[in-house]
Design a protein around this motif. Structure first.
Motif, mmCIF file in Angstrom:
data_model
loop_
_atom_site.group_PDB
_atom_site.id
_atom_site.type_symbol
_atom_site.label_atom_id
_atom_site.label_comp_id
_atom_site.label_asym_id
_atom_site.label_seq_id
_atom_site.Cartn_x
_atom_site.Cartn_y
_atom_site.Cartn_z
ATOM 1 N N ALA A 121 0.849 -1.170 0.037
ATOM 2 C CA ALA A 121 0.044 0.061 -0.149
ATOM 3 C C ALA A 121 1.068 1.342 0.106
ATOM 4 O O ALA A 121 0.559 2.117 -0.586
ATOM 5 C CB ALA A 121 -0.914 0.068 1.159
ATOM 6 N N VAL A 128 2.068 1.772 -3.558
ATOM 7 C CA VAL A 128 1.001 2.575 -4.214
ATOM 8 C C VAL A 128 0.897 3.742 -3.955
ATOM 9 O O VAL A 128 0.830 4.642 -4.869
ATOM 10 C CB VAL A 128 -0.219 1.771 -4.140
ATOM 11 C CG1 VAL A 128 -1.428 2.264 -4.866
ATOM 12 C CG2 VAL A 128 0.075 0.194 -4.542
ATOM 13 N N LEU A 129 1.034 4.196 -2.812
ATOM 14 C CA LEU A 129 0.655 5.684 -2.345
ATOM 15 C C LEU A 129 1.790 6.439 -2.802
ATOM 16 O O LEU A 129 1.694 7.410 -3.261
ATOM 17 C CB LEU A 129 0.548 5.585 -0.689
ATOM 18 C CG LEU A 129 0.384 7.028 0.060
ATOM 19 C CD1 LEU A 129 -0.214 6.941 1.280
ATOM 20 C CD2 LEU A 129 1.705 7.716 0.111
ATOM 21 N N VAL A 158 -5.585 8.926 -6.040
ATOM 22 C CA VAL A 158 -5.386 7.503 -5.232
ATOM 23 C C VAL A 158 -4.325 7.384 -4.159
ATOM 24 O O VAL A 158 -4.642 6.682 -3.235
ATOM 25 C CB VAL A 158 -4.586 6.659 -6.493
ATOM 26 C CG1 VAL A 158 -4.011 5.696 -6.228
ATOM 27 C CG2 VAL A 158 -5.519 6.486 -7.666
ATOM 28 N N CYS A 171 -5.408 5.848 -0.592
ATOM 29 C CA CYS A 171 -4.667 4.872 -0.007
ATOM 30 C C CYS A 171 -4.136 4.615 1.321
ATOM 31 O O CYS A 171 -3.944 3.700 2.086
ATOM 32 C CB CYS A 171 -3.405 4.553 -1.153
ATOM 33 S SG CYS A 171 -2.427 3.085 -0.973
ATOM 34 N N GLY A 200 -3.590 1.829 4.142
ATOM 35 C CA GLY A 200 -2.160 1.357 4.593
ATOM 36 C C GLY A 200 -2.053 1.457 5.896
ATOM 37 O O GLY A 200 -1.256 0.633 6.380
ATOM 38 N N PHE A 237 -8.046 -5.009 -0.858
ATOM 39 C CA PHE A 237 -7.354 -3.672 -0.866
ATOM 40 C C PHE A 237 -7.721 -2.876 -2.162
ATOM 41 O O PHE A 237 -8.131 -1.783 -2.300
ATOM 42 C CB PHE A 237 -5.866 -3.926 -0.902
ATOM 43 C CG PHE A 237 -4.981 -2.580 -1.497
ATOM 44 C CD1 PHE A 237 -5.059 -1.657 -0.556
ATOM 45 C CD2 PHE A 237 -4.275 -2.603 -2.726
ATOM 46 C CE1 PHE A 237 -4.159 -0.241 -0.798
ATOM 47 C CE2 PHE A 237 -3.631 -1.441 -2.956
ATOM 48 C CZ PHE A 237 -3.767 -0.473 -1.934
ATOM 49 N N LEU A 264 -9.895 0.224 -2.310
ATOM 50 C CA LEU A 264 -9.430 1.659 -2.957
ATOM 51 C C LEU A 264 -10.109 2.072 -4.075
ATOM 52 O O LEU A 264 -10.106 3.332 -4.329
ATOM 53 C CB LEU A 264 -7.780 0.778 -3.294
ATOM 54 C CG LEU A 264 -7.012 2.009 -4.148
ATOM 55 C CD1 LEU A 264 -6.702 3.304 -3.068
ATOM 56 C CD2 LEU A 264 -5.819 1.502 -4.716
#
Length: 236
Positions: free
Chosen positions: A57, A60-61, A79, A83, A87, A203, A207
């Motif tokens: 996570a 991705v963040l 996003v 996220c 996370g 997730f 998300l």
């Protein structure tokens, strides 16, 4: 993007529910007890996937926040904001379940172990991102400041992953991702892999749902957002 998120969030949510059910039954009822830890190891069916998702996570963040910072992508900022709470929740879950596992295994809930400490730092990074993103009145300025923090914090991910190899820690090494055959019984491994899949699908589902909400909030003055909010569909 809104249409895609709204369309797939529910479907993936049901898929995650099915995977969670299968993994729970496999981990609690079908997998044998560990020869050393007995049944106490079963908390790892939650702890290990949560720990993995905490790092995933954050990756991705940081990627989304970096895209928003460099290319000024509104979707990237959306996003990243969506996220961050996920996370933080995964990281907190990993820390709590790790403490519950550590008590019967190590004789203590917490030690300043390299893996545990770097995971705690990860929680602070998530919380710091959320606080900084909301600290400024200008939403765009807050997103840029938080993105810088997110990118700096990426250095913590390899520390978490390789900490058990770089330092002498109490935390056990990899047993699933090691080269060659995993050092875990297949009857234990299959439910664990199912739980990993469940956490990943969950997730993505949540998300997508949170991103769709972020897009509606950002574009609330547009016609499509007003129509979508009234349940008549619409897309970005």
């Amino acid at each position: 993007m809104y249409g895609l998120a709204a369309r797939w969030a529910g479907r993936l949510g049901w898929a995650a529910l099915g995977l969670f059910a299968a993994g729970t039954v496999g981990g609690l009822a079908l997998a044998p007890a560990d020869y050393q830890m007995g049944d106490s190891y079963r908390i790892l069916y939650v702890h290990a996937p949560a720990a993995w998702m905490s790092m995933f996570a954050y990756a991705v963040l940081a990627t989304a926040a970096g895209a928003g910072l460099v290319w000024r992508m509104k979707l990237g900022d959306a996003v990243a904001r969506a996220c961050a709470p996920l996370g933080a929740a995964f990281t907190l879950c990993a820390l709590v379940t790790g403490a519950l596992w550590g008590r019967p295994t190590w004789g203590t809930y917490w030690v300043w172990d390299a893996r545990l400490t770097s995971e705690l730092v990860l929680l602070f990074l998530f919380l710091g991102y959320m606080a900084l993103a909301e600290a400024l009145d200008d939403r765009r300025s807050g997103a840029r400041a938080a993105a810088v923090l997110a990118l700096v914090g990426v250095v913590n991910l390899p520390i978490i992953h390789f900490s058990v190899e770089w330092w002498n820690t109490l935390h056990q090494g990899a047993s699933v991702t090691r080269l060659g055959r995993p050092s875990i019984d297949t009857r234990m491994l299959i439910p664990l892999l199912i739980m990993f899949a469940a956490f990943n699908v969950y997730f993505v589902a949540v998300l997508l749902n949170r991103v769709s909400c972020e897009l509606l909030e950002r574009e609330r003055r547009t016609r499509w957002a007003a129509e979508a909010a009234r349940g008549r569909g619409g897309h970005a």
